[in-house]
Design a protein around this motif. Structure first.
Motif, short mmCIF file in Angstrom:
data_model
loop_
_atom_site.label_atom_id
_atom_site.label_comp_id
_atom_site.label_asym_id
_atom_site.label_seq_id
_atom_site.Cartn_x
_atom_site.Cartn_y
_atom_site.Cartn_z
N THR A 1 -3.34 5.42 5.47
CA THR A 1 -2.86 4.25 6.22
C THR A 1 -3.94 3.71 7.15
O THR A 1 -4.08 2.49 7.32
CB THR A 1 -1.59 4.62 7.00
OG1 THR A 1 -0.57 4.99 6.06
CG2 THR A 1 -1.10 3.46 7.85
N ASP B 1 0.85 -1.18 0.00
CA ASP B 1 0.00 0.00 0.00
C ASP B 1 0.89 1.24 0.00
O ASP B 1 0.72 2.15 0.81
CB ASP B 1 -0.93 0.00 1.21
CG ASP B 1 -1.99 1.10 1.15
OD1 ASP B 1 -2.66 1.20 0.10
OD2 ASP B 1 -2.12 1.87 2.11
N SER C 1 2.38 0.44 4.39
CA SER C 1 1.46 1.58 4.24
C SER C 1 2.09 2.73 5.02
O SER C 1 1.74 2.98 6.18
CB SER C 1 0.07 1.24 4.76
OG SER C 1 -0.85 2.27 4.42
N GLY D 1 -0.29 4.72 0.35
CA GLY D 1 -0.68 5.26 1.65
C GLY D 1 0.34 6.29 2.10
O GLY D 1 1.20 6.02 2.95
#
Length: 450
Positions: free
Chosen positions: A338, A329, A421, A332
């Motif tokens: 996040t 991710d 993230s 993020g």
């Protein structure tokens, strides 16, 4: 016609300069970073476009007809301020591309998306739903391909699913979207905008110049968007309860519904979506409304929702080994993004946080991590801030990215999820979040072969 000065040699600026040159305009590029950048310089030279590197000389404003700012360049810089003082229009690539699109008069549409989080997925999913319906569509804008580039070779009647950042919207003047959506608003980019009020004001410019035939989509969870949205577009809402009027919602059983002039229509159950999390349910609702306004039929929307795989770097499963799953991710880049990723996964989590700090507190992550945290791994320049806000939680701090990833994988046990993230920008160790995510996935591939 006078000279056009393009400020910034990033992707949007380069696209704008090349577009202007092809149209026979006298154009010059000015880039504040030292240079020249070899690749950019070669592209400009091939088009016969002169460039100034390392500064923005005010002499470029002599005989200048218009200034085109790249999104990453603030309208407050002295060069732009002096242009405005002289009465020279200052626009962005988005406005330039919109002007070219409308000049074509070929029935194309703009389906525009803004918001703090989720706009890339919503934009890409909207284009996917339209393609599922057999309609020509391109996902573009802040997503990666500037609108001015997406126009090249686009057929008549193309639906341009267009991601719009607050930076891009600051410089629109006559920009008009047949459908526009504002997804959400949480603190971000305050170093540029100064206040949340100014940030929101930039976002709602997406609704400017809409007509009564256009669609204005806002979240039920944030009524301030609807209250502040300018323009005359038809109001539609989306969220977790049935709106009064057109829109989309998800009921308590998990079924997504679309409401239009013909009634209320079930779409799919949320378990049929390939993209996880409540936030992606919301993205799917917004995309369904936009695609419906763009001409997609119900069956195409249903099939598209069932088949959309998601974007790279957005909570993407990228490897599994010994019962441990790794998720990328890298997109993020702020705390709210996040939070979305943490809430989307069941845990236990080994969470990689850090990079270039953006000046906001990481403390809001505490509640979301409660009951699902195995360990945190702090990395990059943001380690001091992370230690300050989350240092009492189980964690280790490893500055280099590769070493931090190795440490996270070493901490994980069967049943854990290792999640990158970062809640930070990537620029301390990478060129952008895409490069960071791609490097993470390469490390995970090597680990999974282990």
């Amino acid at each position: 016609m006078g000279r056009v000065v393009v400020v910034g040699a990033g992707r949007s600026g380069m696209g704008a300069a090349e577009h202007l040159a092809k149209a026979g305009r006298d154009v010059v590029v000015t880039e504040g970073r030292p240079g020249p950048d070899a690749a950019a310089a070669a592209r400009l030279s091939a088009q016969g476009i002169p460039a100034v590197w390392g500064s923005h000389p005010l002499t470029l404003l002599d005989d200048c007809e218009e200034v085109v700012l790249s999104p990453g360049v603030s309208p407050a810089i002295p060069f732009a301020a002096e242009a405005a003082r002289r009465g020279i229009p200052v626009i962005g690539e988005l406005e330039l591309a919109h002007r070219a699109l409308r000049a074509r008069g070929d029935g194309s549409m703009i389906l525009a998306v803004t918001g703090t989080n989720g706009k890339s997925t919503t934009t890409d999913l909207t284009a996917h739903l339209l393609r599922q319906a057999g309609l020509p569509s391109r996902a573009c804008g802040n997503l990666g391909t500037p609108l001015v580039e997406a126009l090249e070779g686009a057929e008549e009647g193309t639906r341009f699913a267009l991601e719009c950042s607050s930076y891009q919207l600051e410089t629109v003047r006559d920009f008009h979207a047949e459908a526009a959506a504002a997804l959400n608003l949480t603190p971000d980019h305050l170093a540029r905008h100064g206040t949340m009020e100014a940030y929101r004001a930039a976002k709602v410019r997406i609704f400017s110049h809409q007509t009564p035939l256009d669609l204005r989509l806002t979240p039920l969870a944030d009524p301030a968007f609807e209250a502040l949205a300018p323009g005359r577009g038809q109001a539609a809402r989306f969220g977790w309860e049935a709106p009064e009027g057109p829109g989309a919602w998800c009921d308590e059983h998990g079924t997504l519904w679309l409401i239009d002039d013909h009634g209320e229509h079930p779409l799919v159950h949320r378990t049929r979506l390939l993209i996880p999390g409540d936030h992606n349910v919301e993205n799917a609702l917004a995309a369904s409304v936009l695609a419906g306004h763009g001409g997609a039929d119900l069956d195409a929307i249903r099939e598209g929702l069932r088949t959309y795989p998601g974007l790279a770097h957005r909570i993407a499963l990228c490897g599994e080994h010994c019962g441990i799953k790794a998720y990328n991710d890298s997109k993020g880049t702020n705390v709210d993004a996040t939070l979305i990723a943490v809430r989307a996964l069941p845990g236990p989590l080994v969470l990689l946080l850090g990079g270039q700090d953006k000046g906001t507190s990481y403390a809001p992550l505490r509640e979301a991590l409660a009951g699902k945290l195995s360990s945190l791994v702090f990395l990059g320049e943001a380690i001091p801030q992370l230690e300050r806000d989350l240092g009492d939680l189980p964690h280790i701090a490893v500055q280099p990215f590769d070493d931090a990833v190795a440490a996270a994988l070493g901490l994980a046990r069967e049943g854990d999820q290792v999640l990158l993230s970062p809640a930070c920008a990537s620029f301390d160790q990478f060129r952008n979040f895409e490069e960071r995510g791609e490097h993470f996935e390469a490390l995970i591939r090597d680990w999974a072969r282990g």
